[in-house]
Design an enzyme around this catalytic site. Structure first.
Site, mmCIF file in Angstrom:
data_model
loop_
_atom_site.group_PDB
_atom_site.id
_atom_site.type_symbol
_atom_site.label_atom_id
_atom_site.label_comp_id
_atom_site.label_asym_id
_atom_site.label_seq_id
_atom_site.Cartn_x
_atom_site.Cartn_y
_atom_site.Cartn_z
ATOM 1 N N GLU D 34 0.841 -1.194 0.000
ATOM 2 C CA GLU D 34 0.000 0.000 0.000
ATOM 3 C C GLU D 34 0.881 1.251 0.000
ATOM 4 O OE1 GLU D 34 -2.213 -1.009 3.497
ATOM 5 O OE2 GLU D 34 -2.921 -2.821 2.506
ATOM 6 N N GLU D 65 -4.387 -7.025 2.306
ATOM 7 C CA GLU D 65 -3.118 -7.629 2.675
ATOM 8 C C GLU D 65 -3.086 -9.133 2.414
ATOM 9 O OE1 GLU D 65 -4.761 -5.474 4.545
ATOM 10 O OE2 GLU D 65 -3.398 -3.797 4.914
ATOM 11 N N HIS D 134 -1.147 0.728 16.358
ATOM 12 C CA HIS D 134 -0.124 1.216 15.421
ATOM 13 C C HIS D 134 1.240 1.388 16.077
ATOM 14 C CE1 HIS D 134 -3.740 2.348 13.132
ATOM 15 N NE2 HIS D 134 -2.982 2.496 12.077
HETATM 16 C C1 LIG Z 1 -5.844 -3.524 7.537
HETATM 17 C C2 LIG Z 1 -5.222 -2.184 7.365
HETATM 18 N N1 LIG Z 1 -4.424 -1.982 6.302
HETATM 19 C C3 LIG Z 1 -3.853 -0.783 6.114
HETATM 20 C C4 LIG Z 1 -4.071 0.233 6.988
HETATM 21 C C5 LIG Z 1 -3.376 1.578 6.788
HETATM 22 N N2 LIG Z 1 -4.321 2.573 6.363
HETATM 23 C C6 LIG Z 1 -4.929 3.395 7.240
HETATM 24 S S1 LIG Z 1 -6.059 4.372 6.508
HETATM 25 C C7 LIG Z 1 -5.718 3.710 4.993
HETATM 26 C C8 LIG Z 1 -6.440 4.201 3.790
HETATM 27 C C9 LIG Z 1 -7.883 4.003 3.959
HETATM 28 O O1 LIG Z 1 -8.528 4.450 2.811
HETATM 29 P P1 LIG Z 1 -10.101 4.588 2.813
HETATM 30 O O2 LIG Z 1 -10.709 3.323 3.299
HETATM 31 O O3 LIG Z 1 -10.506 5.049 1.473
HETATM 32 O O4 LIG Z 1 -10.402 5.683 3.926
HETATM 33 P P2 LIG Z 1 -9.949 7.214 3.951
HETATM 34 O O5 LIG Z 1 -8.633 7.283 4.638
HETATM 35 O O6 LIG Z 1 -9.906 7.685 2.550
HETATM 36 O O7 LIG Z 1 -10.997 7.891 4.755
HETATM 37 C C10 LIG Z 1 -4.752 2.746 5.065
HETATM 38 C C11 LIG Z 1 -4.222 1.983 3.931
HETATM 39 C C12 LIG Z 1 -4.890 -0.028 8.102
HETATM 40 N N3 LIG Z 1 -5.123 0.915 9.022
HETATM 41 N N4 LIG Z 1 -5.462 -1.235 8.257
#
Ligand SMILES: Cc1ncc(C[n+]2csc(CCOP(=O)(O)OP(=O)(O)O)c2C)c(N)n1
Ligand SMILES: Cc1ncc(C[n+]2csc(CCOP(=O)(O)OP(=O)(O)O)c2C)c(N)n1
Ligand SMILES: [Mg+2]
Ligand SMILES: [Mg+2]
Lengths: 346, 339, 346, 339
Positions: D34, D65, D134
């Site tokens: 990611e 993942e 985290h």
């Molecule tokens: C299982 C998991 N993978 C990766 C992350 C890291 N991460 C946090 S927010 C995010 C993006 C989320 O995108 P979206 O669902 O579109 O929500 P937005 O941030 O745009 O509100 C990622 C990849 C996480 N928190 N949990």
């Protein structure tokens, strides 16, 4: 004639203003202690900070149909949902400041807000809150109540396994859940087209035999209308549904995001279609509110937010040793209580 | 003890009886998982429950562990008391996030404001040629992570009593039952899978190890199958005049340090036996506790016996080689005693 | 005129016979040492045993279109896929017997068969093989080859998160993967209606913008036709697709399954529509094969199976200490080799 | 050493340089995860790679993942050499099945016939108020499970050298880099996040601990941030005439027992410090190895310092309390020395 009652419009407006002002205030507060050198761990509000300025319609459009008995679960970007669901703003803000008066006594933080009174929770793992909403819906159904549960996620999260499993389970068991997908165009830096095999997630309802709707252009009125049907359907016992809303993320993914992935002009363009301004203009044009009512609502919302921040600032930090408490609920069933965990003196 | 309490039950019957009694006692208790309803659970832990309580309270789920364990969390937060069965502990990898980041942490992250009274029940263990993805115990994988109580009972009596405690407990409990100790008709029939179980409800604490055999020359700490292996080794040793104390850990987390330390202070020698992987496993934790808190009591190096850091092989001859057993324990005691 | 070439029909027929006979033989062999008292750990073939008698059409209908360079991943019920993909039958059987001549030197077992020559693998975790097929497809695409990958799963597995994530990823990256879902009506004891929110999984293609097809009545000819298009599409670079086939599980979920969840009449009824018999009749009726050709194929198939079982029986067990080998590939990059793991003498 | 080798790099630049050099050297190497492409990885581990190698070899993935780590496995089985980034180790729960049941076991289950030359790269560690989901390191959660090498380098030099080894290795390697040691502009600037890194490729073994400071009175074993905390404590102690030997573990699995045992045989005292949870953690494994293999060398009980079995709290004041640091190590050395 107004298709939405004036009182509802006003609630939505005031709540959107409250959310926006909350987030804008947070931008300032978060920056404190991080200037001139940004350091994520510095200042009164350290750690990651995901703000939702611009995404208010998703939250208010559906929460307008919820009562205190309904449950909301939210992801890492949770303030707008929390505020729309009626989470205690003082305790929420104190939590974000890491104070002992916070919702979680400073243990949770901005991504982990739990308010059992408002029936709200959120978490930092993408899509993980969806099954929790399904669980709340199952509890409602098993207890013969007509409560519903709403899970908010981002469009990026709709590609996670938890989304699929939860919607399938909810559909098989016909549970009163609505999954609201906020399509703010990005998951961090990854555009929707690079993460999602379909242009919009409403079509994924077909995979579960449930309805899906797509709300365009961050429109709070349309979100309200679509949500009304989804919530009514759930309350009737007809099962889950999906709503995706095209929404706008004005700020970075988190504060400090260099935003290399989008054009400098993108956000200013989004601001041109600001949903709060549009709702205000609509209300004024339709006579749902007067100028002075609008001002009053704005002042009221801001005063509430200011008071919450003040409360948070004035509150005390927890004592360091409090870190060892709250791992387990005390045992009171004849089972011997656990010996306290090994702590360190620093 | 009257004759009624001399009733003999298998592990699986003891377990399902505990669940049934708690379901009768408390309408908030319900069960869900794959094949827990009509099938009664692959390892019989939920047998008979569907007939007694109906499909609302005994729910078959899709093969969606993340969804249904997350659902249990959401339902527990609303005040219900779910028991979710993860069919094999080996499958935890598809749903560990719900288990360790949510089930285990929400109480803490909420500053104690959200209670999650739920039981995650799961089958552990090998020894019947089910190979690398269906034979693990993974005690330490759960014990390492804070916020959940992790128990692994070894007898039908404890299975019932600890399940009753787990259901009544206001904290999330990971309840590991060992397949070989369920007394299933289609597995090796081992004596320890049948035992005296009172009919009436009772509780056994979730945080107390048990001295299952007193001795003076060496302490052997085990859990589930390795407790029984240790006891068998102790029998042989006794005939030779060596007195081994055997501790059944029962609780992986929190660990009952006191019982272990007290025993080592008496015997001055320690062997730890585990059906989990050696490194970063239960043998390490128990050894470390003793090396930290009772070092001067030791008159010989601690010995650890566990799966030697290899995945569990399929072929019987290979699997037998990697699982500790009574013979190995016997040999190690003899060696350690002579030091 | 035949819509499918006679040679292909013959290959399918002979392979189905081989699979059926393999599984029926396994029923016998598995029972050895487990009578009069069934004990899962006893006999020459211990452990769980998931057989696929009745499910041959899924495997042969698509593998007829695959070459040795294409990849197949299979689940816990893998023999029919392995045989259709051309896995070394001797080594496969030896593996199931736990012998050192087995594909995995006795370390894998019936659920974990790996034949890198035939490009076949399987595993015991539901849906976990789907992303592995996606990876093979990605490798093909990145290397500019037109190889495809096929992931077989059961209908129960289509509710697992790995299914959703993998199909979305494959669709976004337009990878040459086909997911074949064998709808044998049950996931262990749970009927499809209790596990799956939609009657058939082909509709789930809509969630990924990809085609989905449903093959009714365990029909090998229809499976062949539908697969032809899916494989061609993948080879052309047009991306993934889903095929679900209604198939028949004649035996229990695993050997020893009490099958309390289905009526006693169900299996005999399924046998009435046996796909091998139907294919034979079709070939005879259409003149694609003569009676004696049919007999020859049957004998040939059975001889091969018998030889494989014989090879397995005749092979030696591994030495106990071999359990400590093969955890790691020896290091040959200047990095010091790992010291052997601690073993126990028994 | 010529001036060219005196080049200073941050941890993240050292890492991305190693990956870039290996991608140049071997066309089979590619990266996915990611935000690894345009964004360069949230913690900078893949910065600049997209520009150099293009979107075919530097792939942003959906938030899936299980899918993309499983995809890496499938691609590795076909002979490619993927590097998959799991953004935070805390997310392992959504994909642990692919990691521990497949990536780690396929080589073994196939009798060595399938090689999986892949790197699972992931960010670990706390100390910046990122709370319970985290901030973890989870060293032991990976070290416990057989079939994968697990490394956690502490310096830019080792980050580069061990990443180069990891990519060239024919076995799956879990590569944990510590966020605070990446030298990121938006985090606390700590000295140890910048160091001398030669420009040319080099390898550092994946299975060797390193004595980063020699001493005679006590051995302190740490990894990543705790190694540096130990070194700072050792500095203070030296001023008082106490000579502490500091070992940087570097490799979680396989554990380099020899280096630890050799040191304890010299100093006769041991403190183990870990940024992971206490129970069933690294401190347990290291303590147990010594209690098993060098018991008679110990002149004081072993001391373990780690997160005291609580989830990582958010508020700075709480988080600081649960993380071991140089002051605590200093105090413990003083205490242990006087025993
Ligand atoms: C299982 C998991 N993978 C990766 C992350 C890291 N991460 C946090 S927010 C995010 C993006 C989320 O995108 P979206 O669902 O579109 O929500 P937005 O941030 O745009 O509100 C990622 C990849 C996480 N928190 N949990
Ligand atoms: C993740 C996971 N959950 C549960 C299981 C246990 N299990 C093995 S096979 C099976 C049923 C699979 O059903 P289906 O996918 O329809 O395949 P079939 O057995 O019918 O061929 C289950 C639940 C497993 N192996 N992996
Ligand atoms: Mg988004
Ligand atoms: Mg099935």
């Amino acid at each position: 004639m107004l298709s939405i009652e004036a009182s509802q419009l006003k609630w939505m407006y005031e709540t959107m203003v409250k959310i926006r002002y909350y987030e804008e205030t947070m931008v300032q507060v978060y920056a404190e202690g991080k200037n001139p050198v940004f350091n994520i761990g510095a200042g009164p509000v350290p750690g990651e900070m995901h703000l939702a300025a611009g995404q208010e319609p998703a939250a208010v459009g559906i929460c307008a149909h919820l009562t205190n008995d309904d449950t909301v679960t939210a992801p890492h970007r949770p303030h707008h949902h929390a505020i729309a669901k009626g989470v205690d703003l003082m305790k929420m803000t104190a939590e974000i400041f890491g104070k002992e008066t916070g919702l979680g006594k400073g243990k949770g933080g901005h991504m982990h807000l739990f308010d059992p009174v408002a029936k709200f929770s959120c978490g930092g793992i993408v899509a993980a809150g969806v099954p929790h909403a399904v669980g709340a819906a199952l509890a409602a159904k098993m207890q013969g109540k007509d409560y519903v549960a709403v899970a908010f996620i981002g469009e990026g999260a709709a590609n996670a396994g938890a989304f699929h499993e939860s919607l399938n389970l909810a559909a098989v068991w016909k549970l009163p859940v609505i999954v609201v997908i906020e399509d703010n165009a990005y998951g961090i830096s990854v555009p929707k087209s690079a993460s999602t095999a379909v242009p919009s997630n409403d079509v994924r309802g077909a995979a579960y035999g449930i309805p899906g709707a797509y709300v365009k252009d961050n429109d709070p009125l349309e979100m309200y209308r679509v949500s009304e049907e989804a919530v009514a359907r759930a309350r009737r016992g007809d099962g889950p549904s999906i709503i995706e809303i095209e929404t706008y993320r004005y700020l970075g993914h988190f504060q400090g995001d260099p935003e290399v992935y989008r054009k400098k002009t993108e956000v200013p363009e989004l601001h041109q279609r600001d949903p709060i301004v549009r709702l205000k203009n609509y209300m004024l044009a339709e006579g749902a509110a007067t100028d002075s009512e609008i001002s009053q609502m704005e002042e009221h919302a801001k005063a509430e937010v200011d008071a919450a921040y003040q409360f948070a600032r004035d509150s005390a930090y927890p004592s360091p040793e409090a870190a060892l408490d709250d791992v387990f609920e005390p045992v009171h069933t004849g089972v011997t209580a656990e010996v306290a965990a090994t702590g360190q003196d620093s | 003890m009257n004759t009624a309490t001399k009733r003999m039950l298998t592990g699986s019957k003891a377990l399902s009886e505990a669940i049934a009694q708690e379901m009768e006692r408390d309408p908030r208790v319900f069960v869900m998982g794959e094949d827990v309803a009509g099938y009664g659970g692959i390892f019989g832990a939920t047998e008979g429950l569907l007939n007694k309580f109906g499909p609302e309270r005994v729910r078959d789920t899709p093969i969606s562990e993340t969804a249904f364990i997350g659902t249990a969390i959401g339902a527990a937060a609303e005040g219900l008391r779910p028991i979710a069965e993860l069919m094999f502990v080996d499958f935890h990898g598809v749903c560990m996030d719900q288990i360790y980041n949510h089930m285990a942490k929400i109480h803490y992250m909420s500053g104690g404001n959200v209670k999650l009274p739920m039981v995650l029940m799961t089958a552990v263990g090998g020894g019947y040629d089910d190979a690398a993805q269906h034979s693990q115990t993974l005690y330490a994988s759960f014990g390492h992570l804070p916020g959940m109580k992790v128990v692994a009972p070894s007898t039908p009596y404890d299975l019932k009593g600890m399940m009753t405690s787990a259901i009544r407990e206001d904290n999330p409990v990971v309840f590991m039952f060992h397949k070989a100790l369920q007394g299933l008709a289609w597995m090796d029939q081992i004596d320890e899978s049948i035992g005296i179980v009172p009919e009436e409800s009772y509780t056994v604490p979730l945080d107390k190890a048990k001295v299952v055999r007193e001795g003076t020359d060496v302490t052997i700490v085990g859990v589930q199958m390795m407790t029984h292996a240790a006891t068998r080794a102790a029998d042989r040793l006794q005939a030779e005049g060596i007195s081994a104390e055997v501790i059944d850990l029962r609780s992986i987390a929190p660990l009952d340090k006191d019982t272990i330390l007290e025993s080592v202070r008496k015997t001055h020698r320690l062997i730890v036996v585990d059906e989990d992987y050696l490194s970063y496993g239960m043998t390490a934790e128990v050894a470390a506790v003793v090396a930290e808190e009772a070092l001067y009591e030791l008159e010989a190096p601690i010995k650890r016996l566990a799966i030697p850091n290899v995945p569990i092989p399929y072929s019987s001859v290979l699997e037998k080689f990697v699982l500790p057993n009574a013979d190995i324990i016997y040999d190690e005691v003899k060696r350690i005693i002579s030091l």
